[in-house]
Design a protein around this motif. Structure first.
Motif, PDB file in Angstrom:
ATOM      1  N   GLN A 153       0.834  -1.207   0.000  1.00 24.77           N
ATOM      2  CA  GLN A 153       0.000   0.000   0.000  1.00 24.77           C
ATOM      3  C   GLN A 153       0.869   1.257   0.000  1.00 24.77           C
ATOM      4  O   GLN A 153       0.568   2.236  -0.700  1.00 24.77           O
ATOM      5  CB  GLN A 153      -0.907  -0.009   1.233  1.00 24.77           C
ATOM      6  CG  GLN A 153      -2.014  -1.033   1.181  1.00 24.77           C
ATOM      7  CD  GLN A 153      -2.679  -1.247   2.533  1.00 24.77           C
ATOM      8  OE1 GLN A 153      -2.346  -0.587   3.524  1.00 24.77           O
ATOM      9  NE2 GLN A 153      -3.624  -2.175   2.598  1.00 24.77           N
ATOM     10  N   MET A 154       1.948   1.214   0.751  1.00 28.50           N
ATOM     11  CA  MET A 154       2.810   2.401   0.844  1.00 28.50           C
ATOM     12  C   MET A 154       3.680   2.568  -0.400  1.00 28.50           C
ATOM     13  O   MET A 154       4.004   3.689  -0.782  1.00 28.50           O
ATOM     14  CB  MET A 154       3.643   2.329   2.118  1.00 28.50           C
ATOM     15  CG  MET A 154       2.773   2.411   3.359  1.00 28.50           C
ATOM     16  SD  MET A 154       3.666   2.454   4.927  1.00 28.50           S
ATOM     17  CE  MET A 154       3.959   4.215   5.075  1.00 28.50           C
TER      18      MET A 154
ATOM     19  N   ASP B 178       2.505   1.925  -3.334  1.00 26.23           N
ATOM     20  CA  ASP B 178       1.546   2.582  -4.229  1.00 26.23           C
ATOM     21  C   ASP B 178       1.370   4.046  -3.855  1.00 26.23           C
ATOM     22  O   ASP B 178       1.210   4.906  -4.718  1.00 26.23           O
ATOM     23  CB  ASP B 178       0.191   1.865  -4.169  1.00 26.23           C
ATOM     24  CG  ASP B 178       0.187   0.551  -4.932  1.00 26.23           C
ATOM     25  OD1 ASP B 178       1.109   0.323  -5.740  1.00 26.23           O
ATOM     26  OD2 ASP B 178      -0.744  -0.259  -4.711  1.00 26.23           O
ATOM     27  N   GLU B 179       1.381   4.317  -2.568  1.00 27.79           N
ATOM     28  CA  GLU B 179       1.131   5.678  -2.090  1.00 27.79           C
ATOM     29  C   GLU B 179       2.306   6.610  -2.371  1.00 27.79           C
ATOM     30  O   GLU B 179       2.119   7.745  -2.823  1.00 27.79           O
ATOM     31  CB  GLU B 179       0.862   5.626  -0.572  1.00 27.79           C
ATOM     32  CG  GLU B 179       0.387   6.930   0.020  1.00 27.79           C
ATOM     33  CD  GLU B 179       0.022   6.787   1.492  1.00 27.79           C
ATOM     34  OE1 GLU B 179      -0.121   7.828   2.147  1.00 27.79           O
ATOM     35  OE2 GLU B 179      -0.101   5.646   1.983  1.00 27.79           O
ATOM     36  N   TYR B 180       3.520   6.141  -2.131  1.00 26.79           N
ATOM     37  CA  TYR B 180       4.700   7.006  -2.206  1.00 26.79           C
ATOM     38  C   TYR B 180       5.589   6.730  -3.422  1.00 26.79           C
ATOM     39  O   TYR B 180       6.246   7.639  -3.916  1.00 26.79           O
ATOM     40  CB  TYR B 180       5.546   6.864  -0.933  1.00 26.79           C
ATOM     41  CG  TYR B 180       4.835   7.321   0.308  1.00 26.79           C
ATOM     42  CD1 TYR B 180       4.706   8.676   0.607  1.00 26.79           C
ATOM     43  CD2 TYR B 180       4.276   6.399   1.178  1.00 26.79           C
ATOM     44  CE1 TYR B 180       4.042   9.098   1.750  1.00 26.79           C
ATOM     45  CE2 TYR B 180       3.613   6.809   2.327  1.00 26.79           C
ATOM     46  CZ  TYR B 180       3.497   8.156   2.608  1.00 26.79           C
ATOM     47  OH  TYR B 180       2.835   8.573   3.738  1.00 26.79           O
TER      48      TYR B 180
ATOM     49  N   LYS C  72       2.948   3.672  -8.719  1.00 27.43           N
ATOM     50  CA  LYS C  72       1.647   3.042  -8.944  1.00 27.43           C
ATOM     51  C   LYS C  72       1.253   3.129 -10.412  1.00 27.43           C
ATOM     52  O   LYS C  72       1.355   4.186 -11.036  1.00 27.43           O
ATOM     53  CB  LYS C  72       0.582   3.709  -8.072  1.00 27.43           C
ATOM     54  CG  LYS C  72      -0.756   2.985  -8.112  1.00 27.43           C
ATOM     55  CD  LYS C  72      -1.761   3.604  -7.153  1.00 27.43           C
ATOM     56  CE  LYS C  72      -3.070   2.830  -7.205  1.00 27.43           C
ATOM     57  NZ  LYS C  72      -4.074   3.404  -6.269  1.00 27.43           N
TER      58      LYS C  72
END
Length: 206
Positions: free
Chosen positions: A45-46, A48-50, A144
């Motif tokens: 998830q991180m 994808d986020e960062y 991402k």
């Protein structure tokens, strides 16, 4: 015996590619009170986020994911939730998890899965090359939406030598907190899951 009484944390540890996710699913089906805390999911998830542009940035994001992981573990312990978590745990995580389990009075069970390293590498390689594997595991630059059709071209694929070195020298085979259940995962079809589930029930409901 689906009712769990104690505050309990199960750590699915051992070598990579030993079927920890499948083991987790079986335990959750039998004992649905357990809540999953998954470090890989947080890391993905991180990513994808960062995103990250090199190995150094990737490591920074992974460290952020570990901070989030421990925060979630502690929050669930504050609430008295039963926890299950899978990872090739080592001494890197042992100190923090030991401190938290003692602070909140948790019974810990370590299910440590080992097996034939050559066979497990083939399982790991097949998993890495599958399109549903998050690309961030395989590359040193990711944002991402990135796609790599031919996964064999990824620049951070784990070689057999790296896989073997991790298994033999990172302490995956020695990690233990609380009660230990050791599993030979060389052949998944030969694992006595019923016995493992029964033992969990006894340890958590006394």
């Amino acid at each position: 015996m689906g009712f769990i009484m104690k505050k309990c944390m199960i750590l699915l540890a051992g070598y990579p590619a030993t079927g920890k996710s499948s083991m987790c699913a079986l335990i959750l089906k039998k004992y649905p009170r357990f809540q999953t805390v998954n470090q890989d999911e947080m890391k993905e998830q991180m990513w994808d986020e960062y995103g990250f542009n090199n190995q150094e940035e990737k490591t920074k994001v992974e460290n952020m994911a570990w901070a989030r992981y421990y925060a979630v573990i502690e929050e669930k312990m504050k609430q008295g939730e039963c926890i299950i978590s899978d990872y090739p745990f080592s001494d890197k995580q042992k100190g923090r998890l030991t401190d938290l389990s003692r602070k909140y009075g948790y019974e810990v069970i370590t299910i440590r899965s080992l097996g034939n390293i050559e066979h497990l590498y083939e399982v790991s390689r097949k998993r890495d090359l599958a399109q549903d594997r998050h690309l961030g595991h395989l590359v040193s630059c990711y944002h991402k939406g990135d796609v790599l059709e031919d996964r064999t071209q990824a620049d951070s694929l784990v070689t057999y030598e790296i896989f073997q070195d991790r298994c033999l020298h990172k302490g995956y085979d020695k990690f233990q907190m609380g009660h230990l259940i050791e599993v030979d995962a060389s052949d998944f079809s030969k694992i006595d899951y019923a016995q493992i589930l029964e033992e969990i029930g006894k340890l958590c409901s006394e």
